[in-house]
Design an enzyme around this catalytic site. Structure first.
Site, mmCIF file in Angstrom:
data_model
loop_
_atom_site.group_PDB
_atom_site.id
_atom_site.type_symbol
_atom_site.label_atom_id
_atom_site.label_comp_id
_atom_site.label_asym_id
_atom_site.label_seq_id
_atom_site.Cartn_x
_atom_site.Cartn_y
_atom_site.Cartn_z
ATOM 1 C CG HIS A 123 7.878 2.551 6.789
ATOM 2 N ND1 HIS A 123 6.649 3.033 8.284
ATOM 3 C CD2 HIS A 123 7.221 2.322 5.403
ATOM 4 C CE1 HIS A 123 6.326 2.130 7.069
ATOM 5 N NE2 HIS A 123 6.148 1.400 6.282
ATOM 6 C CD GLU B 110 4.243 3.161 3.265
ATOM 7 O OE1 GLU B 110 3.636 2.603 3.248
ATOM 8 O OE2 GLU B 110 5.056 3.231 4.203
#
Lengths: 213, 213, 213, 213
Positions: C84, C132
């Protein structure tokens, strides 16, 4: 008073700043330049005191991509910053990098953010610690004005652990007045970067800095 | 005497070890278990004192993959190791993780390798520091026997910076005799791992450990 | 359509969100919750699909402070995020963590910022990759609206390397319309965080999200 | 055939090795030297092709302790290793460091351990990838002999993602025979370190290496 100009990764020609520093009649000040590692050679050739921005905690051996103390010394450096807020290190690696610096006789300055970390850094036995509140870095507001207590607290913190460790004051220093204020708070040196590295005339900026000393 | 059993990432069933610890009449000893973060819940339910192996230096917010102090507390932990030799942290992050531990009232123990790092760790104000010479970890040779001076030096180092910080002794502890030797050198606790986690009978191993206290 | 709610280190009660997710008649959607590691146990007990936010690339052994795949599985997780943007990993560790996830049969989703990194992530063979763009995280502006091309490019990038790898779409998703837009661009799932975790009524927020599917 | 001599942090005089390399009539081989960053200047002055061992993923700016691409270029480097097994990088940073290398027109070689990581590295678009099974590094056993399949698999893996990416072969190369074997397996270059850097006569070692080409 020790004045360290950290050139970081600025586009400024490091030799230009080094020659400016060498040209300043520093009187009561001792000026050093910390360029990129690949620029140490060229900066040291100007005769100015040259520092590394970082050393790896390694000895000679299989350590690709490291910054070996002996190589920085070969290139002409005589001191090093460690644990700058832009390059935070593991506690064990600060200790190891101080050992590396000792092997080549470098002066050392370990940066830290607050009095607790200053105490911890001083406990590792560097020549100096530098207090640089991150919110003031590059702000143009000197720590000596924005938060004089943090400098006093840092001096007291270092002293409580090891009175032989000097305290430098970083973040927001740009004028001779700031340097004097830092000295009055107990600092024996200052760290600065953009105040000189981004000045139109680095020699004039440095001359102003050391003028009131 | 504090006895912390670090379960690391061992295959051992953490609840089995926790129940063993809970079953030991610890007398003069206080036994805690440090399992994987995902096992804190199950371990804490046995009633044994439960520690985290690590906390992140973050507050509530956007920190994916962190180990939030509040979450470890929710699951039942009441203490944490920090900066274990298998999980070395940045100096600034040890400071931040101690702040995180303070938010939830955890007991804290910062690990370090040598007296200089012990001094630095103690300067950050944890409840305890642990000295674990890396060459002795998992060796079966207790530090108290292999290098008693390092324990004495660690006790002295911590004391010189902050006399309220306890010193624990890790690496190679496996018998009650080792625990007693650590105590005689000035340690107020021991860290151990394989000596209990890999024992055929963890309850017996723990009973032996605390028996001479 | 897969909907992963990442609870990050938010103060929200993870069980409340998990129960909300379990209560939503998800029809065409499959909802999973990724809590703090210490909360996996409690979240999984609600019956909702539970993911880890991260796994360490380690096997059983001496790895203090790691997030062992087997421990996350014991606690009830069945999938994991990796890399992430708030927890960037070394390339070799993404590979190692995917191996760890394979050992316990977890679904895996590797996050990345741009099509080049999506290709690299897909080349490691995860079940899914998530694009993202960091500038949109927490912005409330869905990537499907702000920069639809980046989703199309990500789908194409993953496909060029391994057509079996799904693409999820993160950053700025907060409404059912956003989810539909992501699906139309080729995404087979969405990642979201604050849109649900900070909602006054997480059940209503989730119901809205999956309603148009 | 490209031959890169990685001087790591070895005590060997880098200029001595550079002059040896410059003196070798390399015929079908192109020899480059990768010294410590602080030694780039001195090595490049010998006229030999000079590589960095690493570049930071930063642009000009406030990045103390970084290895700025522009500074390495100023000092005379024209290429860089990235993600060496002794300096593993985050996936996002390999991508960023390749961008940095592009800014200064450097040749690039991203190291990786196994075919999956080779595929991922190749997907980021470097000029070359290098396969270096860690268990063979410094072993004196060439990967081309110990595990020829890993070289073939690496060539195939890179080709499957981007046929324009060259494959270099590292670990255990020390003789001309090893270089030929690597070439026959599809490698277009070799990485070596101790075979030259620790040789009594580096010029002879290099001459032997390129002799059969």
């Amino acid at each position: 008073m020790f004045v360290l100009v950290n050139l970081k990764a600025y586009p400024r020609d490091p030799v230009e700043v080094a020659e400016a520093a060498a040209s300043v009649d520093s009187g009561a000040a001792e000026i050093a330049i910390a360029p990129q590692t690949a620029h140490i050679d060229a900066v040291a050739e100007t005769g100015v005191q040259t520092w590394a921005q970082h050393l790896s905690p390694v000895e000679h051996g299989s350590h690709t991509g490291s910054t070996l103390a002996e190589a920085a010394a070969d290139a002409g450096a005589t001191g090093t910053l460690l644990n700058h807020s832009e390059n935070r290190l593991k506690l064990a690696d600060i200790d190891g990098s101080l050992d590396a610096a000792d092997r080549v006789g470098f002066d050392t300055c370990v940066c830290a953010n607050n009095p607790d970390q200053i105490r911890a850094a001083a406990a590792l036995g560097p020549d100096a610690v530098a207090v640089e509140p991150p919110e003031l870095i590059g702000s143009g507001t000197p720590v000596s004005k924005a938060d004089p207590d943090i400098v006093r607290d840092a001096v007291e913190a270092a002293e409580s652990v090891d009175p032989t460790v000097d305290v430098y004051c970083g973040a927001g220093i740009s004028t001779g007045e700031d340097v004097v204020a830092a000295r009055e708070l107990g600092a024996e040196g200052v760290l600065l970067a953009s105040g000189v590295a981004k000045a139109d005339d680095p020699a004039a900026a440095l001359a102003d800095l050391v003028d009131p000393l």
